[in-house]
Write an enzyme that holds these catalytic residues in place. Structure first.
Site, short mmCIF file in Angstrom:
data_model
loop_
_atom_site.label_atom_id
_atom_site.label_comp_id
_atom_site.label_asym_id
_atom_site.label_seq_id
_atom_site.Cartn_x
_atom_site.Cartn_y
_atom_site.Cartn_z
N ALA A 66 0.86 -1.18 0.00
CA ALA A 66 0.00 0.00 0.00
C ALA A 66 0.90 1.23 0.00
O ALA A 66 2.06 1.17 0.43
CB ALA A 66 -0.90 -0.01 1.23
N GLY A 111 0.49 -4.93 1.01
CA GLY A 111 -0.75 -4.96 0.24
C GLY A 111 -0.59 -5.64 -1.11
O GLY A 111 -1.56 -6.17 -1.65
N GLU A 114 -0.99 -9.18 -0.38
CA GLU A 114 -2.41 -9.39 -0.02
C GLU A 114 -3.27 -9.45 -1.29
O GLU A 114 -4.22 -10.23 -1.37
CB GLU A 114 -2.87 -8.29 0.93
CG GLU A 114 -2.19 -8.41 2.29
CD GLU A 114 -2.46 -7.21 3.19
OE1 GLU A 114 -2.10 -6.07 2.80
OE2 GLU A 114 -3.01 -7.40 4.28
N GLU A 134 4.75 -5.12 7.26
CA GLU A 134 4.04 -4.02 7.93
C GLU A 134 4.55 -3.73 9.33
O GLU A 134 4.60 -2.58 9.76
CB GLU A 134 2.53 -4.33 7.99
CG GLU A 134 1.79 -4.12 6.67
CD GLU A 134 1.81 -5.36 5.78
OE1 GLU A 134 2.59 -6.29 6.04
OE2 GLU A 134 1.02 -5.37 4.82
C1 HXC Z 1 4.96 4.21 -1.54
C2 HXC Z 1 6.76 3.20 -2.51
C3 HXC Z 1 6.43 1.96 -1.90
C4 HXC Z 1 5.26 1.93 -1.06
C5 HXC Z 1 8.21 1.66 -3.08
N1 HXC Z 1 7.86 2.96 -3.23
N2 HXC Z 1 7.35 1.05 -2.26
N3 HXC Z 1 6.04 4.30 -2.33
N4 HXC Z 1 4.57 3.08 -0.93
N5 HXC Z 1 4.84 0.81 -0.50
C6 HXC Z 1 8.56 3.98 -4.03
C7 HXC Z 1 9.83 4.46 -3.38
O1 HXC Z 1 9.56 5.43 -2.41
C8 HXC Z 1 10.59 5.01 -4.56
O2 HXC Z 1 10.06 6.29 -4.87
C9 HXC Z 1 10.20 4.07 -5.69
O3 HXC Z 1 8.98 3.45 -5.29
C10 HXC Z 1 11.24 2.99 -5.92
O4 HXC Z 1 11.49 2.33 -4.67
P1 HXC Z 1 12.97 2.21 -4.03
O5 HXC Z 1 12.78 2.02 -2.58
O6 HXC Z 1 13.82 3.33 -4.48
O7 HXC Z 1 13.46 0.87 -4.73
P2 HXC Z 1 14.46 -0.23 -4.15
O8 HXC Z 1 15.62 0.43 -3.48
O9 HXC Z 1 14.72 -1.16 -5.26
O10 HXC Z 1 13.65 -0.98 -3.01
C11 HXC Z 1 12.52 -1.77 -3.33
C12 HXC Z 1 11.72 -2.13 -2.06
C13 HXC Z 1 11.43 -0.83 -1.28
C14 HXC Z 1 12.55 -3.09 -1.20
C15 HXC Z 1 10.46 -2.84 -2.51
O11 HXC Z 1 10.82 0.12 -2.17
C16 HXC Z 1 10.51 -1.03 -0.12
O12 HXC Z 1 10.90 -1.54 0.91
N6 HXC Z 1 9.25 -0.59 -0.27
C17 HXC Z 1 8.27 -0.61 0.80
C18 HXC Z 1 7.82 -2.03 1.09
C19 HXC Z 1 6.80 -2.06 2.20
O13 HXC Z 1 7.09 -1.74 3.37
N7 HXC Z 1 5.56 -2.46 1.89
C20 HXC Z 1 4.48 -2.55 2.83
C21 HXC Z 1 3.73 -1.26 2.86
S1 HXC Z 1 2.45 -1.27 4.11
P3 HXC Z 1 11.03 7.53 -5.22
O14 HXC Z 1 10.07 8.66 -5.39
O15 HXC Z 1 11.96 7.66 -4.07
O16 HXC Z 1 11.72 7.10 -6.48
C22 HXC Z 1 1.18 -2.08 3.42
C23 HXC Z 1 -0.07 -2.16 4.27
C24 HXC Z 1 -1.22 -2.77 3.54
O17 HXC Z 1 1.25 -2.59 2.35
C25 HXC Z 1 -2.54 -2.57 4.27
C26 HXC Z 1 -3.09 -1.20 4.21
C27 HXC Z 1 -4.41 -1.05 4.85
#
Ligand code: HXC
Length: 260
Positions: A66, A111, A114, A134
Site C-alpha cells: 500500500a 498490500g 495481499e 508491515e
Molecule cells: C509508496 C513506494 C512503496 C510503497 C516503493 N515505493 N514502495 N512508495 N509506498 N509501499 C517507491 C519508493 O519510495 C521510490 O520512490 C520508488 O517506489 C522505488 O522504490 P525504491 O525504494 O527506491 O526501490 P528499491 O531500493 O529497489 O527498493 C525496493 C523495495 C522498497 C525493497 C520494494 O521500495 C521497499 O521496501 N518498499 C516498501 C515495502 C513495504 O514496506 N511495503 C508494505 C507497505 S504497508 P522515489 O520517489 O523515491 O523514487 C502495506 C499495508 C497494507 O502494504 C494494508 C493497508 C491497509
C-alpha cells in the site's frame, strides 16, 4: 500527481489482463489504484465472454505494498476506511466466478502480497521477494494478510513471516505453498498465458462451482462443506457442458464447452 490509468485492462479471447501500472512507485497501491481496479472488476463481471482474469504488475514489481506516503498521516478512522476499501476490492476480485491468476515478479510486499493472495492461482518469477513487512512500519496488514496468509500456508508459517516482517525468496514461498509455480523471469508471461488459455477452454460453470465450494466451504464445518459440494456437483448436471464433457470423453474426442 494523479496517475491517469493506475490499472490497465486488456481483453482477448476471453482472457482479461489487468496490469498495475504505477511503475515508478513499484505499483504501490493507493486509493486511486484500488478504485480503478474495482471499476475494471465491475466491467469484467458484466462480460459474458470472460473466462479467466490475469493480474500482473508493470515494471520491476508486482506491487510493493500500500502507498506509504498516502497512509502516513491518516487518522485512525481514515486508516480503517482505507483498509476496508482494499478489503472490499480484493474480495470483489476473489468472488469473481472466473479463475484469477496472479503473475508475480520483483516484489509482492504488504498490500501487494495481499492482492496476490486474493487471486486463485499464484505463479512467480524466480528472484521475486515476498513478505508482509508491515510490522517494520509500526502497523499490521490491513488488506486481508492476517486472514488469508494463515489460510494459505497454515498458522505457523503465517506467524513466522507476519511477526518478523522478513522477506521470503521465491523458493521459500513455493515451499510453504504461498505460490504454486516458480518460473524463469523471461518465461513468466508465456507460462501464465498458457495456463490461462488452458483454463479458458474448461467448462466455466464447473470452474465457478469449484471456486464457490472452496470459498464457502473453507470456513464451514466439514459436514456443511460436504453438503455444499454435493449440491454444487448436482447442479453441474443441469448444464450443457456436463453432457458435452462426458459425451466427449466416452467418444474419445476433445470437449468443446459452451459455458451453458
Ligand atoms: C509508496 C513506494 C512503496 C510503497 C516503493 N515505493 N514502495 N512508495 N509506498 N509501499 C517507491 C519508493 O519510495 C521510490 O520512490 C520508488 O517506489 C522505488 O522504490 P525504491 O525504494 O527506491 O526501490 P528499491 O531500493 O529497489 O527498493 C525496493 C523495495 C522498497 C525493497 C520494494 O521500495 C521497499 O521496501 N518498499 C516498501 C515495502 C513495504 O514496506 N511495503 C508494505 C507497505 S504497508 P522515489 O520517489 O523515491 O523514487 C502495506 C499495508 C497494507 O502494504 C494494508 C493497508 C491497509
Amino acid at each position: 500527481m494523479a496517475d491517469e490509468n493506475p490499472v490497465g485492462l486488456s481483453l482477448e479471447q476471453g482472457i482479461a489482463i489487468l496490469t498495475l501500472q504505477r511503475e515508478k512507485q513499484l505499483n504501490a497501491l493507493n486509493r486511486e489504484l484500488l478504485l480503478s481496479l474495482s471499476q475494471h472488476l465491475e466491467t469484467l463481471a458484466a462480460l459474458p465472454e470472460l473466462r479467466v482474469v490475469v493480474l500482473q504488475g508493470a515494471g520491476r514489481a508486482f506491487a510493493a505494498g500500500a502507498d506509504i506516503g498516502q497512509m502516513q498521516n491518516l487518522s485512525a478512522v481514515e486508516a480503517t476506511a482505507f483498509a476496508k476499501l482494499g478489503q472490499q476490492v480484493f474480495r470483489q476480485l476473489e468472488l469473481l466466478p472466473q479463475p484469477t491468476l496472479a503473475l508475480i515478479q520483483g516484489y509482492a510486499l504488504g498490500g501487494g502480497l495481499e492482492l496476490a493472495m486474493a487471486c486463485d492461482i499464484r505463479m512467480a518469477a524466480e528472484g521475486t521477494r515476498f513478505g508482509q513487512p508491515e510490522v517494520s512500519l509500526g502497523v499490521i496488514p490491513g488488506f486481508g494478510g492476517t486472514q488469508r496468509l494463515p489460510r494459505l500456508v497454515g498458522r505457523g508459517n503465517a506467524l513466522r513471516w507476519l511477526l518478523s516482517g522478513e522477506l521470503l525468496e521465491a523458493q521459500q514461498a513455493l515451499a510453504i505453498g504461498l505460490v504454486t509455480d516458480v518460473v524463469a523471469p523471461a518465461e513468466l508471461l508465456d507460462r501464465g498465458r498458457a495456463l490461462a488459455e488452458k483454463l479458458a477452454q474448461l467448462a466455466p460453470q464447473a470452474l465457478a462451482s469449484v471456486k464457490r465450494a472452496v470459498d464457502l466451504g473453507s470456513g464451514a464445518p466439514l459436514e456443511q462443506g460436504l453438503n455444499l459440494e454435493a449440491a454444487l456437483f448436482g447442479l453441474c448436471f443441469a448444464t450443457v457442458d456436463q453432457q458435452e464433457g462426458m459425451t466427449a470423453f466416452l467418444a474419445k474426442r476433445k470437449p468443446v464447452f459452451s459455458g451453458k
